[in-house]
Design an enzyme around this catalytic site. Structure first.
Site, short mmCIF file in Angstrom:
data_model
loop_
_atom_site.label_atom_id
_atom_site.label_comp_id
_atom_site.label_asym_id
_atom_site.label_seq_id
_atom_site.Cartn_x
_atom_site.Cartn_y
_atom_site.Cartn_z
N HIS A 72 0.81 -1.22 0.00
CA HIS A 72 0.00 0.00 0.00
C HIS A 72 0.84 1.27 0.00
CE1 HIS A 72 -3.71 -2.32 1.67
NE2 HIS A 72 -3.49 -2.54 0.38
N CYS A 83 4.38 16.26 -12.21
CA CYS A 83 5.71 16.04 -12.79
C CYS A 83 6.39 14.78 -12.30
CB CYS A 83 6.61 17.25 -12.54
SG CYS A 83 7.13 17.45 -10.81
N SER A 172 -7.14 -7.84 9.54
CA SER A 172 -8.51 -8.32 9.50
C SER A 172 -8.87 -8.86 8.12
CB SER A 172 -9.48 -7.19 9.86
OG SER A 172 -9.37 -6.14 8.91
#
Length: 226
Positions: A72, A83, A172
């Site tokens: 993540h 840019c 979880s």
């Protein structure tokens, strides 16, 4: 925060940056716990092939793990969406505090469990921008509604293919990226162990489930396996 809302809603971006900055200042001082350290030491001893983490806090690296796939992303970096310039989060924090000096002395700030903060007002907050092109900045993390970059997920799959078992610790498994990796492990028919204080959506597929905290269970694994 969803990626779509972040891009489209200026007020949402202000809310994200003021709350996220205050929360980041707090959790940036967090230290690796016994679970992080046990994983790093198991890798050092050749028991673990590495870590695939959904966390964005960098604590596995700070604990000493060398092969870490941060699916993540990480809060250590901020990226310009125009840019492509990459910034250290500490430099963006300095910019935020220069633009918003009042934020250095917040009163009655309550830290939420996810490391965010609920400030009373964000109307006067000045959002940081790219110092190269003036473009929109975004932390180098996957927001809700966004996809894990394909190359990052392939790296996680590669690490999984090199492993003889999968331990899922402290998740979880509400987020699909974790479930996708479990599906890959099931296809290979390798053992699946789940360690979590509460039941998870993947418990029916696990060979072993342990109801406990990672700081207790992972050091016990280390003692048994090394």
């Amino acid at each position: 925060m969803t990626g779509q809302r972040y891009l489209a809603d200026e007020a949402a971006r202000r809310r994200y940056w003021v709350g996220g900055h205050l929360g980041w200042r707090a959790f940036a001082h967090a230290e690796p716990n016994a679970g992080h350290i046990a994983l790093a030491e198991m890798e050092r001893d050749g028991v673990s092939t590495g870590v695939i983490t959904q966390n964005v806090d960098g604590l596995h690296l700070r604990a000493g793990s060398s092969r870490v796939i941060e699916v993540h992303g990480t809060m250590r970096r901020v990226v310009c969406l125009r840019c492509g310039q990459v910034f250290d989060r500490r430099d963006i924090a300095t910019q935020i505090e220069a633009l918003n000096p009042w934020i250095t002395v917040p009163e009655n700030i309550v830290l939420n469990p996810d490391g965010d903060v609920a400030p009373e007002s964000t109307e006067d907050f000045v959002v940081p921008t790219c110092t190269v092109c003036g473009g929109m900045l975004k932390p180098d993390v996957v927001f809700f509604g966004e996809y894990v970059p394909a190359d990052r997920f392939r790296a996680a799959e590669s690490l999984l293919r090199a492993s003889d078992a999968l331990i899922v610790a402290g998740s979880s498994l509400v987020v699909n990226s974790g479930v996708r990796l479990i599906e890959r492990a099931r296809r290979r028919n390798i053992p699946l162990i789940i360690v979590n204080r509460e039941p998870t959506r993947a418990d029916p597929w696990a060979d072993v489930t342990l109801a406990g905290g990672t700081s207790d269970v992972l050091p016990a694994f280390q003692e048994l396996l090394t």
